[in-house]
Design a protein around this motif. Structure first.
Motif, PDB file in Angstrom:
ATOM      1  N   LEU A  97       0.706  -1.153  -0.031  1.00 52.32           N
ATOM      2  CA  LEU A  97       0.068  -0.021   0.007  1.00 52.32           C
ATOM      3  C   LEU A  97       0.836   1.227   0.023  1.00 52.32           C
ATOM      4  CD1 LEU A  97      -1.993  -1.506   3.048  1.00 52.32           C
ATOM      5  CD2 LEU A  97      -2.456  -1.761   0.391  1.00 52.32           C
ATOM      6  N   ALA A  98       1.332   1.538  -1.200  1.00 48.30           N
ATOM      7  CA  ALA A  98       2.220   2.532  -1.416  1.00 48.30           C
ATOM      8  C   ALA A  98       1.632   4.210  -1.298  1.00 48.30           C
ATOM      9  CB  ALA A  98       3.120   2.556  -2.614  1.00 48.30           C
ATOM     10  N   THR A  99       2.390   5.415  -1.042  1.00 41.37           N
ATOM     11  CA  THR A  99       2.021   6.594  -1.115  1.00 41.37           C
ATOM     12  C   THR A  99       2.296   7.047  -2.468  1.00 41.37           C
ATOM     13  OG1 THR A  99       4.267   7.055  -0.393  1.00 41.37           O
ATOM     14  CG2 THR A  99       2.738   6.963   1.389  1.00 41.37           C
ATOM     15  N   VAL A 112      -5.515   3.006  -7.690  1.00 44.60           N
ATOM     16  CA  VAL A 112      -5.493   4.260  -7.206  1.00 44.60           C
ATOM     17  C   VAL A 112      -6.514   4.565  -6.246  1.00 44.60           C
ATOM     18  CG1 VAL A 112      -5.250   6.755  -7.558  1.00 44.60           C
ATOM     19  CG2 VAL A 112      -4.165   5.164  -8.789  1.00 44.60           C
ATOM     20  N   PHE A 113      -6.405   4.961  -5.073  1.00 42.84           N
ATOM     21  CA  PHE A 113      -7.388   5.425  -4.008  1.00 42.84           C
ATOM     22  C   PHE A 113      -7.251   7.038  -3.874  1.00 42.84           C
ATOM     23  CE2 PHE A 113      -8.448   1.209  -3.928  1.00 42.84           C
ATOM     24  CZ  PHE A 113      -9.806   0.787  -3.234  1.00 42.84           C
ATOM     25  N   SER A 114      -8.432   7.780  -3.640  1.00 42.15           N
ATOM     26  CA  SER A 114      -8.082   9.199  -3.216  1.00 42.15           C
ATOM     27  C   SER A 114      -8.645   9.424  -1.756  1.00 42.15           C
ATOM     28  CB  SER A 114      -8.942   9.963  -4.200  1.00 42.15           C
ATOM     29  OG  SER A 114      -8.252   9.742  -5.760  1.00 42.15           O
ATOM     30  N   LYS A 115      -8.230  10.423  -1.104  1.00 41.27           N
ATOM     31  CA  LYS A 115      -8.690  10.406   0.103  1.00 41.27           C
ATOM     32  C   LYS A 115      -9.877  11.236   0.247  1.00 41.27           C
ATOM     33  CE  LYS A 115      -7.043  13.854   2.858  1.00 41.27           C
ATOM     34  NZ  LYS A 115      -6.403  14.535   3.729  1.00 41.27           N
ATOM     35  N   VAL A 116     -10.880  11.175   0.859  1.00 38.62           N
ATOM     36  CA  VAL A 116     -12.045  11.564   1.240  1.00 38.62           C
ATOM     37  C   VAL A 116     -12.327  12.352   2.285  1.00 38.62           C
ATOM     38  CG1 VAL A 116     -13.340  10.347  -0.696  1.00 38.62           C
ATOM     39  CG2 VAL A 116     -13.501   9.727   1.478  1.00 38.62           C
ATOM     40  N   SER A 117     -11.466  11.835   3.511  1.00 39.63           N
ATOM     41  CA  SER A 117     -11.707  12.387   4.568  1.00 39.63           C
ATOM     42  C   SER A 117     -10.510  11.698   5.571  1.00 39.63           C
ATOM     43  CB  SER A 117     -12.930  12.130   5.473  1.00 39.63           C
ATOM     44  OG  SER A 117     -12.911  10.766   5.742  1.00 39.63           O
ATOM     45  N   GLY A 136      -3.576   6.801  -2.416  1.00 45.30           N
ATOM     46  CA  GLY A 136      -2.969   5.479  -1.978  1.00 45.30           C
ATOM     47  C   GLY A 136      -3.080   4.458  -3.226  1.00 45.30           C
ATOM     48  N   TYR A 137      -1.804   3.621  -3.259  1.00 46.15           N
ATOM     49  CA  TYR A 137      -1.797   2.934  -4.484  1.00 46.15           C
ATOM     50  C   TYR A 137      -1.442   1.393  -4.033  1.00 46.15           C
ATOM     51  CZ  TYR A 137      -0.650   7.269  -6.924  1.00 46.15           C
ATOM     52  OH  TYR A 137      -0.690   8.454  -7.384  1.00 46.15           O
TER      53      TYR A 137
END
Length: 220
Positions: free
Chosen positions: A61-63, A183-188, A197-198
């Motif tokens: 789970l990479a930055t 790819v995930f994007s921060k929502v909160s 997050g990858y």
């Protein structure tokens, strides 16, 4: 003090899209998904497919898409129920109902430990095409979501990430499923949470746990 980056656990019950039809009634060469071998019996609708990380691998789970900073988990499991297994070539579908992560650690500066990684909003729909293309999608109007809770030098940090869908590749070489840099994007979450997050992981073999011996599942 430098702020820690918190990677998203992008995975979500993203089960290898392998459907199941009654092994006693469907012909092996007629279904998208079979068990035991690519030329084996068709797997049955209603069967439960499960998978763990491929031997010797970890979930990363990479930055960033090319970085080595982030979270590493030594254990992860997937579970899904087959909802359709049409004739090949075609697309089989499943309802992904569970995904877990364990043995998670972080090498991100300021992060002291991984408290939990939870996949939310399940079940998701997993579609597996005869060419090995796998897609995971949420319910209409929803999102694929993962919540990561970390212990940091500044206290506990909770980060919620979402993705509209996920893609993976199924392979008959190991009856597995591979996710690469999803790819995930921060929502909160706090300022300690990175914006993206990858997720990269290989699950193998995917097995039909509803059949004696839990045979591996293949895509045709």
């Amino acid at each position: 003090m430098r702020r820690p980056n918190v990677p998203a656990l992008a995975a979500t019950a993203v089960l290898t899209a392998l459907a199941l039809l009654p092994a006693t009634t469907a012909s092996a060469d007629g279904a998208v998904l079979t068990y035991g071998s690519a030329a084996g019996n068709a797997v049955s609708v209603g069967d439960v497919l499960t998978a763990s990380l491929a031997s010797g691998t970890t979930a990363a789970l990479a930055t960033s898409s090319s970085g080595t900073s982030g979270i590493t988990c030594t254990g992860s499991t997937l579970s899904a129920t087959v909802t359709d297994n049409p004739a090949a070539p075609g697309t089989a579908t499943e309802s992904a109902t569970a995904q877990t992560f364990s043995g998670c650690t972080s090498n991100v500066f300021g992060v002291r430990g991984v408290q939990s990684i939870t996949v939310n909003n399940m079940p998701y729909t997993t579609s597996a095409a005869s060419d090995g293309t796998v897609t995971v999608t949420p319910a209409s109007g929803g999102a694929i979501q993962t919540t990561v809770v970390l212990s940091t030098l500044l206290g506990s940090a909770t980060c919620v990430y979402q993705a509209p869908s996920l893609s993976a590749v199924a392979s008959n070489s190991d009856a597995g499923l591979t996710f690469t840099n999803q790819v995930f994007s921060k929502v909160s979450g706090s300022l300690l949470c990175t914006g993206k997050g990858y997720f990269t992981a290989a699950y193998a073999p995917v097995v039909d746990s509803s059949v004696d011996g839990s045979p591996a599942v293949y895509t045709n």
